[in-house]
Scaffold this motif. Structure first.
Motif, PDB file in Angstrom:
ATOM      1  N   TYR A   2       0.758  -0.448   0.075  1.00 18.98           N
ATOM      2  CA  TYR A   2      -0.275   0.171  -0.097  1.00 18.98           C
ATOM      3  C   TYR A   2       0.658   1.256   0.077  1.00 18.98           C
ATOM      4  O   TYR A   2       1.185   1.555   0.675  1.00 18.98           O
ATOM      5  CB  TYR A   2      -0.861  -0.159   0.976  1.00 18.98           C
ATOM      6  N   ASN A   3       0.953   1.798  -0.930  1.00 23.93           N
ATOM      7  CA  ASN A   3       1.016   3.396  -1.551  1.00 23.93           C
ATOM      8  C   ASN A   3       0.082   4.817  -0.430  1.00 23.93           C
ATOM      9  O   ASN A   3      -1.008   5.042  -1.391  1.00 23.93           O
ATOM     10  CB  ASN A   3       1.469   3.664  -2.379  1.00 23.93           C
ATOM     11  N   PRO A   4       0.534   5.238   0.181  1.00 21.20           N
ATOM     12  CA  PRO A   4      -0.428   6.203   1.484  1.00 21.20           C
ATOM     13  C   PRO A   4      -0.151   7.648   0.918  1.00 21.20           C
ATOM     14  O   PRO A   4      -1.056   7.881   0.142  1.00 21.20           O
ATOM     15  CB  PRO A   4      -0.108   6.770   2.645  1.00 21.20           C
ATOM     16  N   PHE A   5       0.868   7.978   0.066  1.00 21.87           N
ATOM     17  CA  PHE A   5       0.764   8.811  -0.419  1.00 21.87           C
ATOM     18  C   PHE A   5      -0.295   8.936  -1.909  1.00 21.87           C
ATOM     19  O   PHE A   5      -0.455   9.797  -3.068  1.00 21.87           O
ATOM     20  CB  PHE A   5       2.522   9.477  -1.304  1.00 21.87           C
ATOM     21  N   PHE A   6       0.272   7.747  -2.910  1.00 25.61           N
ATOM     22  CA  PHE A   6      -0.367   7.853  -3.970  1.00 25.61           C
ATOM     23  C   PHE A   6      -1.822   7.918  -3.667  1.00 25.61           C
ATOM     24  O   PHE A   6      -2.491   8.201  -4.624  1.00 25.61           O
ATOM     25  CB  PHE A   6      -0.378   6.153  -4.731  1.00 25.61           C
ATOM     26  N   SER A   7      -2.689   6.663  -2.937  1.00 23.74           N
ATOM     27  CA  SER A   7      -3.793   7.213  -2.916  1.00 23.74           C
ATOM     28  C   SER A   7      -4.667   8.494  -1.907  1.00 23.74           C
ATOM     29  O   SER A   7      -5.283   9.095  -2.476  1.00 23.74           O
ATOM     30  CB  SER A   7      -4.635   5.904  -1.300  1.00 23.74           C
ATOM     31  N   SER A   8      -3.394   9.249  -1.434  1.00 29.45           N
ATOM     32  CA  SER A   8      -3.726  10.330  -1.002  1.00 29.45           C
ATOM     33  C   SER A   8      -4.326  11.461  -2.118  1.00 29.45           C
ATOM     34  O   SER A   8      -4.555  12.421  -2.766  1.00 29.45           O
ATOM     35  CB  SER A   8      -3.304  10.601   0.145  1.00 29.45           C
ATOM     36  N   MET A   9      -2.729  11.243  -3.088  1.00 30.40           N
ATOM     37  CA  MET A   9      -2.741  11.594  -4.709  1.00 30.40           C
ATOM     38  C   MET A   9      -4.092  11.982  -5.842  1.00 30.40           C
ATOM     39  O   MET A   9      -4.287  12.598  -5.597  1.00 30.40           O
ATOM     40  CB  MET A   9      -1.495  11.341  -4.741  1.00 30.40           C
ATOM     41  N   MET A  10      -4.368  10.639  -5.548  1.00 30.96           N
ATOM     42  CA  MET A  10      -5.335  10.167  -6.538  1.00 30.96           C
ATOM     43  C   MET A  10      -6.852  10.911  -5.436  1.00 30.96           C
ATOM     44  O   MET A  10      -7.458  11.772  -6.768  1.00 30.96           O
ATOM     45  CB  MET A  10      -5.452   8.359  -6.691  1.00 30.96           C
ATOM     46  N   LEU A  11      -7.406  10.860  -4.523  1.00 29.61           N
ATOM     47  CA  LEU A  11      -8.319  11.270  -3.785  1.00 29.61           C
ATOM     48  C   LEU A  11      -8.012  12.779  -4.354  1.00 29.61           C
ATOM     49  O   LEU A  11      -9.519  13.929  -4.114  1.00 29.61           O
ATOM     50  CB  LEU A  11      -8.105  11.329  -2.308  1.00 29.61           C
ATOM     51  N   ALA A  12      -6.676  13.265  -4.095  1.00 29.95           N
ATOM     52  CA  ALA A  12      -6.933  15.131  -4.582  1.00 29.95           C
ATOM     53  C   ALA A  12      -7.259  15.082  -5.566  1.00 29.95           C
ATOM     54  O   ALA A  12      -8.359  15.757  -5.800  1.00 29.95           O
ATOM     55  CB  ALA A  12      -5.666  15.841  -3.701  1.00 29.95           C
ATOM     56  N   LEU A  13      -6.766  14.601  -6.553  1.00 33.75           N
ATOM     57  CA  LEU A  13      -7.409  14.198  -7.992  1.00 33.75           C
ATOM     58  C   LEU A  13      -8.677  14.474  -8.662  1.00 33.75           C
ATOM     59  O   LEU A  13      -9.167  15.188  -9.207  1.00 33.75           O
ATOM     60  CB  LEU A  13      -5.811  13.868  -8.592  1.00 33.75           C
TER      61      LEU A  13
END
Length: 82
Positions: A2-13
């Protein structure tokens, strides 16, 4: 893994699209604009309560982010259906 940075970035986008769609509805005003403003506030309160409950019950931040992404996906679908 799991990559929390990727998930957070996708949520923002993904959330940016919902913000755009909501701003258009609010700008048009009328009944749809008022309904969107009310639903926006209600949805945010429910989502925050759900996130808080998840974390208090031992859930992970990853679970909260995944659930927020579900809410965003639903709103994108709802706002683009018209």
């Amino acid at each position: 893994m799991y990559n929390p940075f990727f998930s957070s970035m996708m949520l923002a986008l993904e959330a940016q699209r919902v913000i755009e769609l909501r701003l258009v509805r609010l700008a048009w005003g009328g009944r749809e604009g008022m309904a969107e403003a009310q639903s926006m506030i209600t949805e945010k309160m429910h989502a925050a309560g759900e996130a808080m409950t998840t974390l208090m019950m031992g859930g992970s931040p990853e679970t909260v982010i995944a659930r927020y992404r579900e809410h965003v996906a639903f709103n994108t679908k709802r706002l683009t259906a018209a």
